[in-house]
Design an enzyme around this catalytic site. Structure first.
Site, PDB file in Angstrom:
ATOM      1  N   ASP A  56      -9.581   6.309  -1.401  1.00 36.37           N
ATOM      2  CA  ASP A  56      -8.510   7.008  -2.125  1.00 36.37           C
ATOM      3  C   ASP A  56      -9.111   7.710  -3.333  1.00 36.37           C
ATOM      4  OD1 ASP A  56      -9.088   4.974  -3.894  1.00 36.37           O
ATOM      5  OD2 ASP A  56      -7.011   4.327  -4.157  1.00 36.37           O
ATOM      6  N   GLN A  80       1.997   6.517  -4.602  1.00 40.16           N
ATOM      7  CA  GLN A  80       2.339   7.458  -5.670  1.00 40.16           C
ATOM      8  C   GLN A  80       2.970   6.727  -6.842  1.00 40.16           C
ATOM      9  OE1 GLN A  80       1.574  10.624  -5.656  1.00 40.16           O
ATOM     10  NE2 GLN A  80       0.976  10.927  -3.541  1.00 40.16           N
ATOM     11  N   TYR A 114      -5.988   5.785   4.634  1.00 40.36           N
ATOM     12  CA  TYR A 114      -6.219   4.816   3.568  1.00 40.36           C
ATOM     13  C   TYR A 114      -5.441   3.525   3.810  1.00 40.36           C
ATOM     14  CZ  TYR A 114      -6.094   2.414  -0.860  1.00 40.36           C
ATOM     15  OH  TYR A 114      -6.182   1.430  -1.822  1.00 40.36           O
ATOM     16  N   GLU A 159       0.823  -1.207   0.000  1.00 43.35           N
ATOM     17  CA  GLU A 159       0.000   0.000   0.000  1.00 43.35           C
ATOM     18  C   GLU A 159       0.858   1.258   0.000  1.00 43.35           C
ATOM     19  OE1 GLU A 159      -3.148   0.309  -0.521  1.00 43.35           O
ATOM     20  OE2 GLU A 159      -3.386  -1.856  -0.660  1.00 43.35           O
TER      21      GLU A 159
END
Length: 358
Positions: free
Chosen positions: A134, A38, A116, A33
């Protein structure tokens, strides 16, 4: 058929086979995760395998040498993620006897686990019914249910979390969250979503009202900060000099050449004139081998214009010897470098002038 049932039915037919979905190991899920925060999935897979092979346990990550960690992470960018992972691992070792806590509320206490990621670990590994919200979820819910509250506002984040919490499958929360992720990646995409084949098309607010491009709503973005970096690649008898970035700024813990930052861009003649005033060159005879054109490097909230100067000195002065690490020129890539520097090192001028293998 309700939202959750339709979504899970779609997921059964369209789920992606991803390595972190084949484990309930909370540490592996946590790592995946953080990597994906990004990073595109296609790029993240190889880094995931590399990371868990090098650091297979929370203890091994907690005890990791920071240079080893940065080298494994090199190329992913957003290096704060890696440092926070290590800090979180240390925290887990010290406060939770080496095992991640099993509840969403406790997971939120771990450094590097935001809302998240904590929800993802809680639902995927421990089956807790908490939504992992998200960008995909913002987009899906805003379009289907017609939510116009800006997603980057405090009220928007609360509203979307509450809505997702109403919709989540209580019996299969992990699959529900994974289904939302894949639905946003494959079906309800940012551009050109596949609306005709969407199971929610009959009541999707955005589709029915031709507002697909308008949702989700985002607040106005600030223009990026512009910064000017000048890197001095100093050579002396096959060696060069680098230093780890320690200040609280971008690329913390990565290595770089002696660097000067200015508020405005400098002309070539201004750079040449100021060489003798730089502390790490003072007292040395300097030969300029090459000066690059300014290179633009884009980050999320910054635009960096970087210029590289390849220099040769007759002898390193006290500042270079005391404040920088002396390394063989051809071994610089063994250290974790920002992608900007790494890319320039592979460019033709750098290979030509900054190498012992010419």
């Amino acid at each position: 058929m309700d939202f959750s049932s339709k979504l899970l039915k779609w997921y059964q037919a369209n789920a992606r086979d991803l390595p972190w979905r084949n484990t309930t190991n909370p540490y592996f899920i946590w790592v995946s995760e953080v990597i994906l925060q990004q990073t595109r999935v296609a790029q993240g897979i190889s880094y995931y395998y590399r990371f868990i092979e090098r650091f297979p346990t929370i203890q091994s990550l907690a005890e990791a040498n920071i240079d080893d960690l940065m080298k494994v992470w090199q190329g992913l960018g957003y290096y704060t993620r890696a440092r926070n992972l290590k800090a979180g691992a240390i925290q887990v070792m010290e406060q939770y006897s080496g095992s991640l806590p099993t509840s969403y509320r406790e997971l939120l206490r771990i450094k590097g686990l935001g809302a998240y990621s904590a929800a993802a670990v809680a639902s995927f590994a421990f089956g807790e019914a908490v939504p992992a919200v998200d960008g995909n979820v913002y987009r899906i819910l805003s379009r289907i249910f017609g939510v116009f509250t800006p997603i980057d506002s405090t009220s928007g984040k609360k509203e979307f979390f509450a809505l997702a919490n109403e919709l989540i499958s209580r019996s299969e929360p992990g699959r529900f969250n994974q289904a939302l992720i894949d639905f946003g990646a494959l079906q309800c995409t940012p551009k050109s979503p596949h609306c005709l084949a969407c199971p929610f098309a009959s009541y999707c607010y955005a589709y029915q009202n031709n507002l697909i491009a308008a949702l989700p709503v985002k607040g106005k973005k600030k223009p990026p900060t512009v910064r000017f970096f000048y890197y001095f690649m100093v050579k002396h008898k096959g060696y060069t000099y680098i230093k780890r970035r320690e200040q609280k700024d971008i690329w913390h813990s990565l290595y770089e050449f002696p660097m000067l930052e200015t508020s405005v861009g400098l002309e070539t003649h201004e750079l040449i004139e100021m060489l003798s005033n730089l502390s790490f060159l003072s007292g040395s005879r300097v030969k300029v081998l090459n000066i690059s054109h300014p290179i633009r490097h884009m980050l999320s909230h910054r635009t960096i214009w970087a210029t590289f100067l390849i220099l040769e000195v007759d002898k390193p002065n006290y500042v270079l010897a005391q404040e920088y690490l002396r390394v063989p020129v051809d071994n610089v890539n063994n250290y974790s470098l920002p992608r900007l520097i790494d890319a320039y090192m592979a460019a033709e001028p750098a290979v030509k002038y900054f190498s012992t293998k010419k």
